[in-house]
Scaffold this active site. Structure first.
Site, PDB file in Angstrom:
ATOM      1  N   ALA A 241      47.635  41.126  35.752  1.00 24.68           N
ATOM      2  CA  ALA A 241      47.827  42.206  35.024  1.00 24.68           C
ATOM      3  C   ALA A 241      47.596  43.566  35.657  1.00 24.68           C
ATOM      4  O   ALA A 241      48.282  44.746  35.411  1.00 24.68           O
ATOM      5  CB  ALA A 241      47.344  42.309  33.419  1.00 24.68           C
TER       6      ALA A 241
ATOM      7  N   ASP B 210      36.248  35.432  29.673  1.00 22.89           N
ATOM      8  CA  ASP B 210      37.514  35.011  29.888  1.00 22.89           C
ATOM      9  C   ASP B 210      37.803  33.734  30.661  1.00 22.89           C
ATOM     10  O   ASP B 210      38.610  33.421  31.548  1.00 22.89           O
ATOM     11  CB  ASP B 210      38.487  36.215  30.595  1.00 22.89           C
ATOM     12  CG  ASP B 210      40.061  35.847  30.797  1.00 22.89           C
ATOM     13  OD1 ASP B 210      40.362  35.500  29.925  1.00 22.89           O
ATOM     14  OD2 ASP B 210      40.823  36.400  31.685  1.00 22.89           O
TER      15      ASP B 210
ATOM     16  N   GLY C 225      46.794  43.643  39.395  1.00 22.38           N
ATOM     17  CA  GLY C 225      46.888  43.904  40.692  1.00 22.38           C
ATOM     18  C   GLY C 225      47.530  42.740  41.288  1.00 22.38           C
ATOM     19  O   GLY C 225      47.788  41.738  40.825  1.00 22.38           O
ATOM     20  N   VAL C 226      47.567  42.763  42.738  1.00 21.24           N
ATOM     21  CA  VAL C 226      48.264  41.690  43.558  1.00 21.24           C
ATOM     22  C   VAL C 226      47.261  41.174  44.509  1.00 21.24           C
ATOM     23  O   VAL C 226      46.598  41.822  45.104  1.00 21.24           O
ATOM     24  CB  VAL C 226      49.549  42.204  44.266  1.00 21.24           C
ATOM     25  CG1 VAL C 226      50.187  41.200  45.077  1.00 21.24           C
ATOM     26  CG2 VAL C 226      50.590  42.895  43.263  1.00 21.24           C
ATOM     27  N   VAL C 227      47.316  39.582  44.617  1.00 23.30           N
ATOM     28  CA  VAL C 227      46.260  39.114  45.550  1.00 23.30           C
ATOM     29  C   VAL C 227      46.906  38.648  46.825  1.00 23.30           C
ATOM     30  O   VAL C 227      48.014  38.143  46.647  1.00 23.30           O
ATOM     31  CB  VAL C 227      45.832  37.980  44.775  1.00 23.30           C
ATOM     32  CG1 VAL C 227      44.579  37.331  45.700  1.00 23.30           C
ATOM     33  CG2 VAL C 227      44.907  38.264  43.440  1.00 23.30           C
TER      34      VAL C 227
END
Length: 430
Positions: free
Chosen positions: A35, A159, A37-39
């Protein structure tokens, strides 16, 4: 106050922190996006493979201005907190922070790369998409140890779900994604009152709004939109715990969120044991216990319905039932979990050193994952997350899907061998 000053303040205490130079990292492939960032899979100059999480800095700046008075909406605080807790970890089942990245366009950090994907992907490979009791016992024991370490550090995770549990190269687990975690005042989670004579009181009906951010089971719930509480609360009981100061944040993932979070009466460390119960149920039955046709029905089931523990009595079903106790004061504690019959044969001191876990990932052909086109991390993240004029971040699904397709065209290994292939545009690693 200028953002740069905030960055200095956030990192002042970490003079020995390694700061990464994006130009010195070889970006091999995107691994997935969440939701925020990008990895990316990256290789350092010394050949070490790491998972780099990159977040668009402009989205943090705009959200920070829009929610400067709200602790829960403050994206910048969340990122700082996540980085700080990662730097503090010294545990074989938790990631190590390998460096922080700050540029004019993105912020991020690098942690251990797990080649075995996540537990949800592994479960779906099993016969009938379920694990055996013995495999569940191993993974459950490691999760208990990871959560116990966090709780002893004053951190409630909030979570826990299969997508946030990765499989390391050695087959042991690694718990990732701490942006919904928080720190509670350090009172022992074990001092919880369990008096059976103290009955929860029925709260009067009232309209109370809770914010949440929701994208199926892959995303966290955090303040953003709103939902009415009154219909969920009408026939429910809420309980109070005096063991620790509680958090009132409405966070989590829809099918795993604890009833005390939905009711908004505050939650403590015991909410993580509820999430573990949901996970063990899913490992055993192949589905989560309270899933409804929509979010409203799911929340109603979480608050009012008992889990359907179909089948003969077993220690595992008994443990799940105790974990899915709706009153957090009566929910099983970590000491009771470790002493439960289901874990009778577990050697808690050596399980993380077990040389042959149930599943050992195959070696990944990293060289084959590299495409012909060099990946510009900053441009890539900007394409995935557009920031509108009013500061609302838009997930550019078309862009990320196109980028995934580009990677698939580069080499078939993206689909066949990539340990964290994106199966849909909502796939999360963090």
């Amino acid at each position: 106050m200028h953002e740069g000053h905030h960055h200095r303040r956030c990192h002042d205490q970490d003079d020995d922190m390694l700061y990464l130079d994006l130009k010195k990292l070889k970006v091999i492939s995107p691994l997935g996006r969440g939701a925020k960032g990008v990895v990316f899979l990256v290789r350092t100059e010394n050949g070490e493979l790491l998972a780099l999480k990159a977040i668009l800095r402009s989205s943090i700046d705009k959200k920070k201005k829009a929610a400067s008075s709200s602790h829960d909406c403050n994206e910048y605080r969340r990122i700082c907190f996540e980085r700080q807790v990662l730097a503090s970890f010294h545990h074989p089942l938790l990631p190590k922070l390998h460096g922080v990245l700050i540029t004019d366009k993105i912020v991020g950090y690098a942690i251990d790369y797990c080649s075995g994907r996540d537990l949800n992907s592994l479960r779906k490979k099993q016969t009938e998409k379920m694990f055996s009791d013995d495999i569940i016992r191993f993974y459950a024991a490691e999760l208990v140890l990871a959560l116990e370490y966090l709780h002893n550090s004053g951190i409630v995770y909030r979570d826990l779900k299969p997508e946030n549990v990765m499989v390391q190269e050695n087959g042991h687990l690694m718990l990732v994604d701490f942006d919904l975690s928080t720190k509670l005042p350090s009172k022992s989670p074990e001092t919880r009152s369990v008096s059976s004579e103290t009955k929860p009181q029925i709260k009067p009906k009232k309209k109370k709004k809770f914010g949440f951010f929701f994208k199926r089971r892959d995303s966290g719930i955090s303040p953003d939109d709103s939902v009415q509480r009154e219909e969920l609360e009408s026939n429910s009981m809420s309980s109070e715990s005096d063991s620790v100061e509680k958090s009132n944040s409405f966070v989590g993932t829809e099918e795993y969120v604890g009833p005390e979070i939905i009711l908004g009466d505050g939650h403590d460390f015991s909410v993580d044991w509820w999430c573990l119960g949901v996970m063990l149920y899913e490992m055993l039955y192949g589905t989560t216990p309270f899933r409804g046709a929509n979010r409203k029905e799911t929340f109603y089931r979480i608050i009012t319905k008992a889990p359907d523990l179909t089948g003969e009595w077993t220690p595992l079903r008994d443990l799940i039932g105790k974990l899915l106790e709706k009153d957090p004061r009566k929910r099983i504690s970590v000491r009771e979990i470790r002493g439960h019959e289901f874990f009778r044969a577990v050697d808690w001191d050596t399980i993380t050193e077990m040389p042959r876990p149930p599943f050992i990932p195959e070696l990944t052909d990293v060289e084959g994952m590299e495409g012909n086109k060099e990946i510009d991390v900053e441009s890539y993240v900007q394409r995935v997350f557009k920031v509108g004029e009013e500061g609302k971040v838009e997930n550019n699904r078309k862009s990320v899907t196109a980028n995934c397709e580009e990677n698939r065209r580069n080499k078939d290994v993206w689909v066949n061998n990539h340990p964290t292939q994106i199966q849909n545009d909502n796939f999360l690693i963090f």
